[in-house]
Write a protein that holds these residues in place. Structure first.
Motif, PDB file in Angstrom:
ATOM      1  N   MET A 175     -22.194  23.579  13.967  1.00  0.00           N
ATOM      2  CA  MET A 175     -21.778  23.271  15.332  1.00  0.00           C
ATOM      3  C   MET A 175     -22.569  24.038  16.376  1.00  0.00           C
ATOM      4  O   MET A 175     -22.135  24.141  17.529  1.00  0.00           O
ATOM      5  N   ARG A 176     -23.724  24.552  16.034  1.00  0.00           N
ATOM      6  CA  ARG A 176     -24.535  25.235  17.052  1.00  0.00           C
ATOM      7  C   ARG A 176     -25.140  24.185  17.981  1.00  0.00           C
ATOM      8  O   ARG A 176     -24.611  23.907  19.046  1.00  0.00           O
ATOM      9  N   THR A 177     -26.244  23.591  17.596  1.00  0.00           N
ATOM     10  CA  THR A 177     -26.857  22.546  18.407  1.00  0.00           C
ATOM     11  C   THR A 177     -27.262  21.356  17.558  1.00  0.00           C
ATOM     12  O   THR A 177     -27.861  20.411  18.057  1.00  0.00           O
TER      13      THR A 177
ATOM     14  N   ALA B  45     -20.818  16.857  20.004  1.00  0.00           N
ATOM     15  CA  ALA B  45     -19.370  16.928  19.858  1.00  0.00           C
ATOM     16  C   ALA B  45     -18.814  15.582  19.416  1.00  0.00           C
ATOM     17  O   ALA B  45     -17.897  15.504  18.582  1.00  0.00           O
TER      18      ALA B  45
ATOM     19  N   ALA C 246     -23.634  31.748  18.646  1.00  0.00           N
ATOM     20  CA  ALA C 246     -23.066  30.663  17.857  1.00  0.00           C
ATOM     21  C   ALA C 246     -22.652  31.169  16.484  1.00  0.00           C
ATOM     22  O   ALA C 246     -23.010  30.591  15.468  1.00  0.00           O
TER      23      ALA C 246
ATOM     24  N   CYS D  66     -18.375  28.442  16.439  1.00  0.00           N
ATOM     25  CA  CYS D  66     -18.394  27.108  15.856  1.00  0.00           C
ATOM     26  C   CYS D  66     -16.984  26.537  15.748  1.00  0.00           C
ATOM     27  O   CYS D  66     -16.766  25.336  15.946  1.00  0.00           O
TER      28      CYS D  66
ATOM     29  N   ARG E 207     -14.521  27.218  17.791  1.00  0.00           N
ATOM     30  CA  ARG E 207     -14.138  26.818  19.144  1.00  0.00           C
ATOM     31  C   ARG E 207     -14.819  25.504  19.548  1.00  0.00           C
ATOM     32  O   ARG E 207     -14.200  24.652  20.192  1.00  0.00           O
ATOM     33  N   ARG E 208     -16.074  25.338  19.166  1.00  0.00           N
ATOM     34  CA  ARG E 208     -16.787  24.116  19.542  1.00  0.00           C
ATOM     35  C   ARG E 208     -16.221  22.889  18.841  1.00  0.00           C
ATOM     36  O   ARG E 208     -16.150  21.809  19.424  1.00  0.00           O
TER      37      ARG E 208
ATOM     38  N   GLU F 111     -13.002  22.104  20.614  1.00  0.00           N
ATOM     39  CA  GLU F 111     -13.301  21.447  21.884  1.00  0.00           C
ATOM     40  C   GLU F 111     -13.734  19.999  21.665  1.00  0.00           C
ATOM     41  O   GLU F 111     -13.370  19.108  22.435  1.00  0.00           O
TER      42      GLU F 111
END
Length: 254
Positions: free
Chosen positions: A138-140, A144, A170, A175, A177-178, A181
């Motif tokens: 879930m970094r880049t 999402a 990250a 990760c 939290r992302r 979200e």
């Protein structure tokens, strides 16, 4: 025995040797698993079974099915990734013993309605085989929307991973939290499970990733509003606490 005050290594993940290189990449030599177990031991050494918990390979490589069987006999769990495999090749690999997909969507063909490739394992497994796990970075690596698509299709299979290093923004908690979200900041259970129960299940660690009698007392306390880390316990003892937590300097929050 004294509990460690930090993370404990539960096994290595070998990823990168037996994969399909991109056609325009700097290393375009396709590896071979034609000799199965012998190829694996030649590459990784005789200690492979003791040093590795997970190994990722591309299921379209020659000899992949035999290599998967040999790895399972050694007790090493096999992932599929860095691959241009068709869904049929992936299903055959799962039938041979593969149990997860490494970094879903990363270095895989774009989703196609006629042949979704490894992504299709989100909803399809061979008869008698358990549904596969899959890892998400879930970094880049993925958006999402894409992460939400995967976890909606197979929420229990998601395991969060990160290659973040010290000082990176990250780390695994970020990760979590992302992913939370990405799912609309509603019930955080899916995101929390992806960093606890799911990876424990992937590795076959029955004493980790759950709150139950007899399990390891390794706990992470999170703030309910933003899932930020407030404290960590290792083996039942406080290993770290946020300075704002009352009583942290005296051994725990009261």
């Amino acid at each position: 025995w004294q509990p460690r005050r930090g993370a404990a290594l539960v096994g290595c993940h070998l990823d990168g040797t037996y994969v399909t290189p991109p056609p325009d990449g700097p290393h375009c030599v396709t590896p071979s698993l034609a000799s199965g177990r012998a190829a694996l031991l030649e590459t990784y050494g005789d200690d492979l079974a003791r040093s590795a918990a997970l190994l990722t390979l591309a299921p379209e490589l020659a000899g992949a099915a035999d290599a998967i069987g040999a790895l399972r006999e050694m007790g090493v769990r096999v992932g599929l990734g860095r691959s241009g495999a068709t869904l049929a090749q992936c299903v055959d690999a799962v039938a041979a013993g593969a149990s997860f997909v490494t970094q879903l969507f990363s270095r895989m063909p774009p989703f196609h309605h006629r042949d979704p490739g490894p992504v299709g394992l989100l909803v399809e497994t061979p008869p008698g085989a358990a549904r596969v796990h899959y890892t998400l970075d879930m970094r880049t690596t993925i958006s999402a929307h894409t992460a939400n698509l995967a976890t909606s299709a197979h929420p229990d299979g998601a395991t969060l991973v990160t290659a973040a290093e010290r000082g990176d923004d990250a780390d695994l908690s970020a990760c979590v939290r992302r992913l939370w979200e990405a799912r609309g900041k509603g019930d955080p259970c899916a995101a929390l499970r992806a960093a606890s129960a799911a990876p424990a299940a992937l590795l076959g660690l029955e004493a980790k990733g759950r709150l139950t009698p007899g399990a390891d007392a390794d706990l992470v306390l999170l703030a309910p509003d933003d899932l930020s880390v407030r404290a960590c316990f290792v083996g039942g003892e406080l290993a770290w606490a946020h300075p704002e937590e009352r009583g942290a300097e005296n051994g725990g929050r009261h």
